[in-house]
Design a protein around this motif. Structure first.
Motif, short mmCIF file in Angstrom:
data_model
loop_
_atom_site.label_atom_id
_atom_site.label_comp_id
_atom_site.label_asym_id
_atom_site.label_seq_id
_atom_site.Cartn_x
_atom_site.Cartn_y
_atom_site.Cartn_z
N UNK A 32 0.83 -1.21 0.00
CA UNK A 32 0.00 0.00 0.00
C UNK A 32 0.86 1.26 0.00
N UNK A 33 1.96 1.21 0.77
CA UNK A 33 2.83 2.41 0.83
C UNK A 33 3.52 2.64 -0.50
N UNK A 34 4.00 1.56 -1.13
CA UNK A 34 4.65 1.71 -2.45
C UNK A 34 3.64 2.31 -3.42
N UNK A 41 3.66 10.64 -6.34
CA UNK A 41 4.87 11.28 -6.87
C UNK A 41 4.96 11.23 -8.40
N UNK A 42 4.66 10.08 -9.01
CA UNK A 42 4.88 9.96 -10.46
C UNK A 42 4.00 10.94 -11.26
N UNK A 43 2.67 11.00 -10.97
CA UNK A 43 1.87 11.99 -11.71
C UNK A 43 2.33 13.44 -11.46
N UNK A 44 2.82 13.72 -10.24
CA UNK A 44 3.29 15.08 -9.95
C UNK A 44 4.51 15.42 -10.80
N UNK A 157 -4.06 9.67 4.76
CA UNK A 157 -4.64 8.36 5.09
C UNK A 157 -4.22 7.26 4.12
N UNK A 158 -3.89 7.60 2.87
CA UNK A 158 -3.52 6.54 1.93
C UNK A 158 -2.15 5.95 2.25
#
Ligand SMILES: [Zn+2]
Ligand SMILES: [Zn+2]
Lengths: 328, 92
Positions: A32-34, A41-44, A157-158
């Protein structure tokens, strides 16, 4: 529109807490953390690259068109498919329509269908109370507590270590083998959500730069922007706005977010009538997902579309007025 | 199906493959509220409604029942009830 009787949760008590429904396991936490790090991060980074390329390639109809087209497609998958169909079963469709909606919802990139449905149902079962995965109201009532509560409800929360037990919340979907398979193939649908606009962009331009523009604007920028709308639902929609229905929770209606959230920011309406396929209950309450369901119904693809009757809405409004006048 | 006599003990427990099969079948039947008689042991877990979360729950259940640590990827490497039970069961 059939107006199947709809129960309002305003009068229902919160279900008892089931200790099996949420748990923590190192493997799931790590995965879940990965996932959380990747989807934030990637879309940003992709959005920054897209913005840096604007002075070079310009910002034309190709960029805007692929962005809006993919936004509409994936928001429909999320709001019509994951939310109103799978989570709340507010209407019925055939297997082909359901599959298309679930694939589009997976391209939204907020996790596999079953995981999303499970945590969303948990939100409804324990809204703004112990057990809600993303309430902004469960931190201390100090300044720092409020800031932390907001960050938690927006995106924090994610990154948490909890897993919602799908066997507790999504037995119905687990029994549907097609939905289980579609959930397992989640990462392929995410890649499709980037490859599809890239292919369309490449074909329109007839050049590789078109594919890059498609991947950036229809893929990464679209994911980045649509996620901010989704994060606003777990945070703003329980903090700011009007509350025509005095539900047990703190959900609100927020006009400004109606279009970006595809109608889910009529969130107080939604918590008052969770099994309604329509979240806009007045003509001026813009509800894009509701319009899509209306079109699916006209095409004969959606059946048993639930909506509260006008009398039921009026009754809830009257009850809410009584409650608030009794309080003051 | 109901007659398996397994106490969750903290110590190491050795169970046969058949006993472990029954354990997994009962776990799925109880948690998904399905008829245990309809659960086939030679089909892949996803066909039985076991997603990645439920797979981990099964591994956690087996860990307490067997009293030893099990690699959480076991349900992927042995994707049916039969093969997983054979892998974890004591040779008979
Ligand atoms: Zn809510
Ligand atoms: Zn909902």
């Amino acid at each position: 529109m059939s107006s199947d009787s709809i129960n309002s949760p305003a009068t229902e008590a919160s279900p008892p807490w089931d200790p099996e429904s949420v748990f923590s396991h190192r493997t799931l936490t790590r995965n879940q953390r990965i996932h959380a790090i990747a989807i934030t991060s990637i879309p940003a980074v992709g959005t920054i690259i897209a913005l840096c390329l604007v002075p070079v390639w310009g910002l034309g109809w190709l960029e805007i068109g692929l962005f809006l087209g993919m936004y509409a497609l994936t928001a429909t998958g999320m709001e019509v498919g994951f939310h109103r169909l799978l989570s709340h079963r507010s209407f019925r469709v055939g297997p082909v329509t359901e599959t298309v909606l679930v694939i589009c919802g997976s391209m939204f990139t907020l996790g596999p269908a079953i995981n999303w449905v499970s945590s969303h149902r948990r939100h409804h079962a324990h809204t703004d109370a112990h057990g809600d995965p993303h309430s902004p109201h469960l931190h201390p009532k100090t300044f720092t507590g409020r800031v932390m509560g907001f960050i938690h409800s927006y995106v924090g929360w994610i990154f948490g270590n909890e897993s919602t037990n799908s066997a507790s919340y999504s037995k119905d979907q687990l029994r549907n083998h097609r939905i289980v398979r579609l959930s397992q193939l989640y990462y392929y649908w995410v890649l499709l959500g980037i490859a599809l606009p890239a292919a369309v962009g490449g074909m329109i331009e007839g050049h590789w730069t078109g594919a890059v523009v498609g991947a950036l604007w229809g893929g990464f920028v679209r994911i980045f922007v649509s996620h901010q709308a989704a994060y606003s639902l777990t945070s703003f929609s329980h903090l700011f706005g009007s509350r025509p229905f005095k539900t047990r929770d703190r959900s609100t209606n927020l006009f400004v977010m109606a279009i970006p959230t595809w109608g889910q920011s009529w969130h107080n309406n939604h918590h008052a009538f969770p099994s309604s396929a329509m979240l806009g209950l007045r003509w001026w309450q813009i509800d894009p997902a509701g319009y899509v369901i209306g079109v699916l119904r006209l095409l004969g693809l959606a059946k048993d579309v639930k909506r509260p009757s006008n009398e039921e809405i009026a009754r809830q409004i009257a009850r809410s007025r009584e409650l608030s006048s009794a309080r003051s | 199906m109901e007659s398996i006599s397994i106490q969750s003990s903290p110590g190491a427990e050795t169970l046969t493959a058949v006993e472990i099969e029954n354990l997994i079948v009962n776990f799925i039947a109880t948690n998904l509220e399905v008829d245990p008689a309809g659960i086939e042991t030679d089909v892949t877990f996803d066909r039985l409604g076991v997603d990645s979360v439920v797979a981990v729950k099964i591994v956690m259940e087996l860990e307490t029942k067997l009293g030893r640590e099990i690699d959480p990827t076991a349900a992927y490497d042995y994707p049916t009830i039969e093969t997983l039970a054979q892998y974890l069961g004591s040779p008979t």
